[in-house]
Design a protein around this motif. Structure first.
Motif, PDB file in Angstrom:
ATOM      1  N   THR A  91      -2.571  18.397   2.808  1.00 26.10           N
ATOM      2  CA  THR A  91      -1.485  18.713   3.719  1.00 26.10           C
ATOM      3  C   THR A  91      -1.333  17.763   4.426  1.00 26.10           C
ATOM      4  N   TYR A  92       0.110  17.736   4.808  1.00 25.70           N
ATOM      5  CA  TYR A  92       0.503  16.217   5.685  1.00 25.70           C
ATOM      6  C   TYR A  92       1.230  16.730   6.707  1.00 25.70           C
ATOM      7  N   LEU A 125       4.581  20.491  -3.237  1.00 25.98           N
ATOM      8  CA  LEU A 125       5.550  19.711  -3.753  1.00 25.98           C
ATOM      9  C   LEU A 125       4.541  19.212  -5.252  1.00 25.98           C
ATOM     10  N   GLU A 146       0.913  17.995  -1.075  1.00 25.42           N
ATOM     11  CA  GLU A 146       0.707  17.603  -2.491  1.00 25.42           C
ATOM     12  C   GLU A 146       0.017  18.349  -2.702  1.00 25.42           C
ATOM     13  N   ARG A 160       5.243  21.116   7.267  1.00 24.50           N
ATOM     14  CA  ARG A 160       4.368  21.126   6.538  1.00 24.50           C
ATOM     15  C   ARG A 160       4.401  20.930   4.792  1.00 24.50           C
ATOM     16  N   LEU A 161       3.861  19.214   4.582  1.00 22.94           N
ATOM     17  CA  LEU A 161       3.756  19.108   3.276  1.00 22.94           C
ATOM     18  C   LEU A 161       2.754  19.229   2.304  1.00 22.94           C
ATOM     19  N   LEU A 184      10.035  12.115   1.966  1.00 22.26           N
ATOM     20  CA  LEU A 184       9.772  11.096   2.778  1.00 22.26           C
ATOM     21  C   LEU A 184      10.503  10.176   2.570  1.00 22.26           C
ATOM     22  N   ASP A 209       1.198  12.120  10.338  1.00 18.90           N
ATOM     23  CA  ASP A 209       1.296  11.693   8.917  1.00 18.90           C
ATOM     24  C   ASP A 209       2.197  10.986   9.261  1.00 18.90           C
ATOM     25  N   PHE A 210       3.291  12.695   8.485  1.00 22.01           N
ATOM     26  CA  PHE A 210       4.604  11.694   7.608  1.00 22.01           C
ATOM     27  C   PHE A 210       5.815  11.299   9.012  1.00 22.01           C
ATOM     28  N   SER A 221       6.735  25.132   5.179  1.00 21.47           N
ATOM     29  CA  SER A 221       5.696  24.417   4.150  1.00 21.47           C
ATOM     30  C   SER A 221       6.006  24.566   2.954  1.00 21.47           C
ATOM     31  N   SER A 246       7.137  15.005  -5.066  1.00 24.41           N
ATOM     32  CA  SER A 246       6.179  14.778  -4.504  1.00 24.41           C
ATOM     33  C   SER A 246       6.415  14.143  -2.806  1.00 24.41           C
ATOM     34  N   TYR A 247       4.906  13.680  -2.277  1.00 22.50           N
ATOM     35  CA  TYR A 247       5.553  13.401  -0.592  1.00 22.50           C
ATOM     36  C   TYR A 247       5.916  12.631  -0.988  1.00 22.50           C
TER      37      TYR A 247
END
Lengths: 476, 77
Positions: free
Chosen positions: A22-23, A203, A16, A13-14, A59, A27-28, A200, A54-55
């Motif tokens: 939560t992504y 960021l 931001e 879980r990322l 990625l 999502d990612f 998790s 950052s997200y």
């Protein structure tokens, strides 16, 4: 490998920090694929990722690892001139930015295919090989001059993340927060080890001096904190013992030596507040981590750098033989996380595994009878300021050349001490300003003192022990 | 008097002229980073002989805010 294993990434879980959004995998993963499509090149290339915490930076990093290209991580807040120097020295085929929007010469902008992420492509072909195992390139210091890179392999990155996750016992249920830049080996290791465990990660670029950092920490129930000695100094000032952080499970410290009394202070707090405190030691040359003090041993091993991480070995050596316990010598580390080697120019990226798993750290130390490492000095005169390495001899030479003054920099903790031979008090301010601007350190971290004559020893060399005392007396 | 003490705490740490120290001065500008922040806190605590609460240390995001916070400690501007 954790960057391509969907079994692991499914749980990741990322979060931001800015939006607290939560992504999840669904999502990612499509975004990673989208980036991957853009950066997949037939021939192995270099991707410079000018990243923030950052997200989109995470990625891009994951996509870069998957693409098989070498990814050069650069901090978005790096001085622009130094950034341009690095780009021109290593001529990456691709440049990704997430928080900045620099335009580089000889690059053309690809259209914005993802909001908040820009991609630039080198507009000519470059004919140089990159060693196939090269995964990540990290800068070792923030100083100007020839910016040296550490070349890390895929195995280096994977194995160090595994070792760290093992001794910290990182679990899927945990939540890390980025308190250090991801372009810095220690900061990156926090991200890697949490991805590896499908945990998790919050960021954020906020610092611990800001209320917003602590709001995030509490609201998102973060379970760990990572800091360099200076951060611990700040935490002490913030009267950390009075903070209420019920979700905190452990804190880690690396990136330089924390004074024993500070270790004791935080050890006492950890006992009272029921979290763990890990004192650790490492180098970017070892991907990040070399050793750690198991929490249950911290009380009796204050001041130690600990025992080797799982999979690693530490020996103390003189020129070429191993020394027994208790004797001081160079700390030599071997393990799967030892870098391939350095690079000082683009052509060096073709070089293979030069160290073959054995790293001479340049640190002097000894092992006690229980096998705990104690660092006592350095072979070369380097210090760390805010986790950044400073070569004292280099700064000394630079100043002497530019000012035609005698200059001496003694070894110091987390501050740069400069003694100049001058009768003009005004020179103190000038030298502080020059060093601050050239090396990018805040001027309050630099202490410059004038003296009529720099102390020398009987052989006419600068007497560093006496010079150290001049600054020690100043402080009291 | 107090305003001058506070101004000079900021100007000394940030290496700025006094005229740059205005209510608009805020965290993240003119060299006021996390390192400078702690030095500013130390300078304020020394010159007013007070101990700031954690909440106030991390809440001091501008020069204006600093004045507000110090008012709570009985320092008038």
């Amino acid at each position: 490998m954790f960057w391509s294993n969907s079994e692991i990434l499914k749980n990741l879980r990322l979060i931001e920090g800015k939006t607290q959004k939560t992504y999840l995998f669904n999502d990612f993963e499509p975004l990673i694929s989208l980036i991957l499509e853009k950066i997949s090149i037939k021939k192995k290339s270099v991707i410079a990722l000018i990243c923030d915490n950052s997200y989109l930076s995470v990625l891009s990093y994951l996509a870069a690892l998957r693409s098989g290209n070498a990814v050069l991580l650069l901090n978005y807040s790096t001085d622009e001139q130094l950034l341009r120097e690095l780009i021109s020295t290593y001529t990456p085929e691709l440049i990704i930015q997430t928080n900045t929007s620099y335009q580089f010469d000889n690059y053309q902008l690809d259209y914005n295919f993802i909001d908040g992420l820009s991609l630039q492509k080198l507009n000519f072909e470059i004919n140089s090989e990159i060693y196939p195992d090269t995964a990540v390139l990290l800068s070792t210091s923030g100083t100007t001059g020839s910016p040296k890179l550490v070349r890390l392999s895929y195995k280096n990155v994977q194995s160090n993340a595994e070792s760290i996750a093992e001794y910290l016992k990182i679990e899927e249920s945990e939540t890390a927060i980025t308190s250090l830049p991801m372009s810095y080996s220690y900061g990156l290791s926090v991200i890697n080890s949490h991805i590896l465990k499908g945990a998790s990660i919050v960021l954020t670029n906020e610092t611990i001096a800001q209320k917003s950092f602590w709001d995030l920490f509490k609201e998102l129930s973060c379970t760990s904190y990572a800091g360099v000695p200076y951060n611990y100094f700040m935490l002490e000032r913030l009267r950390f013992e009075r903070m209420n952080l019920p979700s905190l499970k452990y804190m880690t410290q690396a990136g330089g030596k924390l004074a024993p009394e500070k270790i004791k202070h935080f050890y006492e707090i950890s006992k009272a507040k029921n979290f763990k405190f890990f004192v650790m030691y490492g180098q970017t040359e070892a991907t990040a981590r070399i050793s750690y003090v198991p929490y249950e041993k911290l009380g009796e091993k204050i001041g130690s750098a600990g025992i080797p991480i799982p999979g690693g070995r530490i020996s103390i050596m003189d020129e070429d033989s191993i020394l027994p316990a208790g004797e001081n010598g160079e700390v030599v580390y071997s393990g799967p996380n030892v870098m391939l080697g350095y690079a000082e120019k683009r052509e060096d990226l073709a070089k293979g595994d030069e160290l073959k798993g054995v790293l001479r750290t340049g640190d002097i130390g000894y092992l006690d009878n229980d096998g705990f490492l104690f660092i006592t000095g350095r072979l070369k005169r380097f210090i760390k300021v805010l986790g950044q390495r400073v070569n004292l001899d280099e700064v000394e030479k630079f100043l002497e050349a530019h000012l035609s003054l005698q200059v001496a920099l003694p070894v110091s903790d987390d501050e740069i001490h400069i003694l100049i031979e001058s009768k003009n008090k005004k020179d103190e301010e000038l030298v502080t300003k020059i060093v601050s601007e050239t090396y990018g350190f805040h001027h309050s971290l630099i202490v410059t003192k004038c003296i009529e004559q720099i102390p020398v020893n009987s052989s006419g060399k600068k007497d560093y022990p006496s010079i150290t005392k001049i600054f020690a007396n100043e402080r009291n | 008097m107090n305003i001058e003490k506070l101004s000079s705490a900021f100007s000394n740490v940030l290496g700025l002229n006094g005229d740059k120290i205005t209510d608009d001065l805020s965290y993240g500008s003119l060299g006021w980073d996390s390192v400078a922040h702690m030095k500013i806190i130390a300078a304020i605590e020394d010159s007013f002989d007070i101990m700031l609460e954690t909440e106030d240390v991390i809440d001091m995001s501008s020069f204006k805010k600093a004045k507000e916070i110090l008012t709570k400690y009985g320092i008038a501007f």
